[in-house]
Design a protein around this motif. Structure first.
Motif, PDB file in Angstrom:
ATOM      1  N   HIS A 225      55.542  28.513 -28.524  1.00  0.00           N
ATOM      2  CA  HIS A 225      55.438  28.332 -27.070  1.00  0.00           C
ATOM      3  C   HIS A 225      53.964  28.434 -26.707  1.00  0.00           C
TER       4      HIS A 225
ATOM      5  N   GLN B 288      50.999  22.088 -19.980  1.00  0.00           N
ATOM      6  CA  GLN B 288      52.136  21.648 -20.777  1.00  0.00           C
ATOM      7  C   GLN B 288      52.213  22.459 -22.072  1.00  0.00           C
ATOM      8  N   TYR B 289      53.419  22.500 -22.634  1.00  0.00           N
ATOM      9  CA  TYR B 289      53.646  23.312 -23.826  1.00  0.00           C
ATOM     10  C   TYR B 289      53.884  22.463 -25.074  1.00  0.00           C
ATOM     11  N   ASN B 290      53.233  22.839 -26.167  1.00  0.00           N
ATOM     12  CA  ASN B 290      53.559  22.467 -27.550  1.00  0.00           C
ATOM     13  C   ASN B 290      53.222  21.034 -27.961  1.00  0.00           C
ATOM     14  N   GLU B 291      53.483  20.047 -27.124  1.00  0.00           N
ATOM     15  CA  GLU B 291      53.334  18.654 -27.540  1.00  0.00           C
ATOM     16  C   GLU B 291      51.901  18.317 -27.960  1.00  0.00           C
TER      17      GLU B 291
ATOM     18  N   LEU C  76      59.034  17.280 -32.947  1.00  0.00           N
ATOM     19  CA  LEU C  76      59.269  18.321 -31.952  1.00  0.00           C
ATOM     20  C   LEU C  76      60.735  18.306 -31.526  1.00  0.00           C
TER      21      LEU C  76
ATOM     22  N   PRO D 110      63.113  19.838 -28.926  1.00  0.00           N
ATOM     23  CA  PRO D 110      63.086  20.617 -27.680  1.00  0.00           C
ATOM     24  C   PRO D 110      64.043  21.798 -27.745  1.00  0.00           C
TER      25      PRO D 110
ATOM     26  N   TYR E   3      64.269  25.402 -25.244  1.00  0.00           N
ATOM     27  CA  TYR E   3      64.760  25.841 -23.938  1.00  0.00           C
ATOM     28  C   TYR E   3      63.605  26.480 -23.174  1.00  0.00           C
TER      29      TYR E   3
ATOM     30  N   GLN F 187      57.972  26.795 -22.178  1.00  0.00           N
ATOM     31  CA  GLN F 187      58.892  26.065 -23.039  1.00  0.00           C
ATOM     32  C   GLN F 187      58.796  26.592 -24.461  1.00  0.00           C
ATOM     33  N   TYR F 188      59.931  27.029 -24.994  1.00  0.00           N
ATOM     34  CA  TYR F 188      60.011  27.484 -26.384  1.00  0.00           C
ATOM     35  C   TYR F 188      60.675  26.370 -27.191  1.00  0.00           C
ATOM     36  N   ASP F 189      59.913  25.753 -28.088  1.00  0.00           N
ATOM     37  CA  ASP F 189      60.397  24.602 -28.863  1.00  0.00           C
ATOM     38  C   ASP F 189      60.352  24.898 -30.355  1.00  0.00           C
TER      39      ASP F 189
ATOM     40  N   GLN G  65      70.009  21.516 -35.321  1.00  0.00           N
ATOM     41  CA  GLN G  65      69.862  20.581 -34.203  1.00  0.00           C
ATOM     42  C   GLN G  65      71.186  20.390 -33.476  1.00  0.00           C
TER      43      GLN G  65
END
Length: 654
Positions: free
Chosen positions: A486, A494-497, A506, A508, A510, A613-615, A632
């Protein structure tokens, strides 16, 4: 114990006495064992029902043949093998049948001769004259009553389907030897030769007691500043694994008279273990009491080890007395290093063989010069072999030892082990089982739920919590199947991307609501919005915050919120949301930033700030692994989504 120990130090002193003579590991080991008689402590006879995991004290020779008679291995007919030669389905051979039927336990009366067969069951005694048994499914009975004959559709060779006397165990054969540990297999052998009892080495009886006013027994309410006595339970189980019998004497407070009384009682047993109070501070009574022992008394106090430097090794009248460090990882490691070999010897077990594998350290490790360091590691299989991740929770961790696969020994003259170094890893277990899914990254309660669901489906999983950046690096190196992260882009929010490469996918996860955390009822923050709460916190110089570690997504959010301001407590950098909430709940801090799912557990006040966002990041080379595909699928399963939402996590959809 003939003489009551007496204290030689002033117990009211507040001065810390340093370790004046620190020995190397080998020096301490040799001095300690040199004062002991490392032999089994005696013999006893136990029934087979009580013999599991005991160690044989005698060679076992069979007094019977097994089997004790020639017997059939199948249901069929005992006959002369030559009567079946050339028998086929289209060209059958025939013989006459005896009237006798040989079930197990029946001694044959009628002999078999050429042209004659006798019905026999599995385990039945072979009749005189028979040299083979033809299976019943390769025969048919023709004729009636006394004129019955046996048609045979398949030939058998001499000796076929027969176990001859003594083919399993021969009379006088040694089947088990002194020093063998009895499992269910060995006990089965003993039963097969008719033994109802066996001579074994006596189990060493090990007295254990924990010391300290802060130690409480599991099951009692947890007070602020107290800790549960996990050491005694862990060590007790380890003693049983080593063939000993733990004698739990409970928790003894830091009181001279009570400690003396408990030590006197403990010395009635074969070995004494104390947990805690091994340092030389004013409140460390364990060391002061053991210091009074003689013949020879303390042989080592302070060993150049990490973890485990404060260990105290003593012997009195050939009886070991050991004070283990109070921190769990230190206690367990020093127990296995110094005490386990003694218990094994007393129990009659052979020296343990430790398996070693080669692995790569993924990051640089600094070590303290002058001390041999044992670095506990978790092993994962990467694209280029095994990688050894340091289990960096410190010697106070309860879980470090249980989660580790092995340890790396860093010599006392080595200060740095560079990342990428190949190192030998000594395994804590002889088996190294490859998991179906390896997770490396930031811990989250939502992940705990998901991995629990995966395990229920029969998959084996391993998780190493090294933070978001550590997980991302592991995914780039192909060392894991999933990396939980995260990480916010400070420029876009923004997160992670922004951290993905072409080799990473990636998945996704929650949302998690981050917010300002405080104790309920604090008038400085109750009923205010985030900006008002920050102003209140910064205006009060007595208002202390608890921060998060550099590199975490939460720290980026905090620094954006504070700008150049540095309130009291800013330098206190914790590594988890739980640590933030606990510090506030216990009054060590007044405010911080954490996610609401953790805050709810501590019943704290919460002002929402921003969703993070935790991915999950997956190396593309691992997307088709069954456990990854199932993971998944779980994230999309309505039942699992509902459970995540019930915990407070934010997911798209109705």
């Amino acid at each position: 114990m003939t003489n009551r120990p007496t204290l030689h130090a002033d117990t009211n002193s507040t001065q810390q006495t340093q370790f004046l003579k620190v020995l190397t590991r080998d020096e301490a080991f040799e001095k300690f064992q040199g004062c002991l008689r490392l032999k089994p402590l005696g013999l006893e006879t136990v029934s087979l029902q009580m013999a599991l995991n005991r160690v044989l004290a005698e060679d076992i020779a069979s007094s019977v043949d097994v089997p004790s008679f020639d017997r059939s291995n199948v249901d069929g007919y005992a006959l002369v093998a030559s009567d079946t030669f050339a028998a086929m389905e289209e060209s059958r051979r025939e013989v006459d049948l005896n009237q006798e039927v040989l079930s197990p336990g029946i001694v044959p009366e009628a002999a078999v001769r050429p042209g004659l067969a006798t019905a026999i069951a599995t385990g039945g005694m072979l009749p005189r004259g028979a040299d083979a048994v033809v299976m019943v499914e390769h025969t048919d009975i023709v004729g009636k009553a006394e004129a019955r004959r046996l048609e045979i559709s398949r030939a058998v060779a001499p000796g076929e389907n027969i176990s001859y006397t003594g083919t399993d165990i021969a009379l006088g054969e040694t089947v088990l030897r002194t020093g063998q540990q009895l499992t269910s297999r060995e006990i089965g052998v003993l039963a097969a030769i008719g033994r109802s009892s066996v001579s074994v080495y006596r189990r060493p009886r090990v007295a254990i007691f924990s010391t300290g006013n802060e130690i409480i027994a599991p099951g009692e309410p947890l007070r602020v500043g107290s800790v549960y006595d996990s050491n005694a339970t862990i060590i007790g189980a380890a003693i049983q694994e080593l063939g000993g019998e733990p004698i739990h004497l409970g928790v003894v407070p830091d009181n001279e008279e009570e400690l003396l009384k408990t030590l006197e009682h403990a010395l009635k047993y074969d070995l004494v273990l104390l947990s805690g109070g091994t340092s030389k501070g004013a409140g460390d009574y364990s060391y002061r009491i053991v210091e009074s022992l003689k013949d020879p008394g303390i042989v080592a106090h302070g060993v150049a080890l990490k973890p485990g430097k404060p260990i105290c090794l003593a012997v009195t009248n050939e009886k070991p007395v050991v004070i283990l460090p109070g921190f769990p990882t230190s206690a367990i490691f020093t127990f296995h290093e110094f005490v386990a070999p003694v218990i094994r010897a007393y129990a009659g077990l052979t020296e343990e063989q430790i398996r070693t594998v080669e692995a790569t350290l993924p990051l640089r490790v600094n070590s303290e010069k002058g001390r041999t360091e044992y670095l506990l590691v978790g092993l994962v299989e990467g694209d280029e072999g095994l990688t050894a991740y340091p289990m960096g929770k410190g010697s106070g961790s309860v879980t470090t030892f249980s989660c580790a696969d092995g340890f790396v020994t860093i010599g006392q003259h080595q200060e740095i082990v560079d990342s990428g170094t190949r190192v030998p890893v000594k395994l804590l277990s002889q088996r190294l089982s490859a998991p179906d899914l390896v997770f490396i990254g930031s811990h989250c309660l939502g992940f705990d739920l998901l991995i629990g669901e995966l395990v229920q489906l029969g998959f084996r999983a391993k998780a190493l919590f090294v933070g978001s950046l550590g997980g991302l690096a592991a995914a780039k190196r192909g060392e894991c199947d999933l990396a939980g992260m995260h990480l916010m882009n400070p420029d876009t929010g923004q997160y992670n991307e922004h951290l993905l490469t072409e080799d990473l996918f990636l998945l996704p996860g929650y949302g998690r609501m981050q917010g300002f955390v405080f104790r309920r009822g604090d008038k400085r923050f109750e009923g205010k919005d985030i900006q008002q709460a920050i102003v209140s916190a910064l205006e009060d110089n007595s208002c202390a915050m608890v921060n998060r570690n550099l590199g975490s997504g939460t720290r980026v959010l905090i620094d954006r919120l504070l700008g150049e301001r540095r309130p009291p407590g800013y330098g206190v950098q914790t590594k988890s949301h739980n640590a933030v909430a606990a510090a506030i709940a216990q009054g060590r801090a007044d405010w911080g930033v954490a996610i609401d799912t953790v805050v709810q557990q501590y019943d704290l006040g919460f002002i929402p700030m921003q969703e993070e966002q935790y991915d999950f990041v997956i190396p593309k080379s691992r997307l088709l692994r069954p456990a990854v595909k199932q993971f998944q699928a779980l994230l999309a399963e309505p039942r699992v989504v509902r459970r995540l939402r019930d915990l407070g996590f934010l997911l798209p959809g109705p």
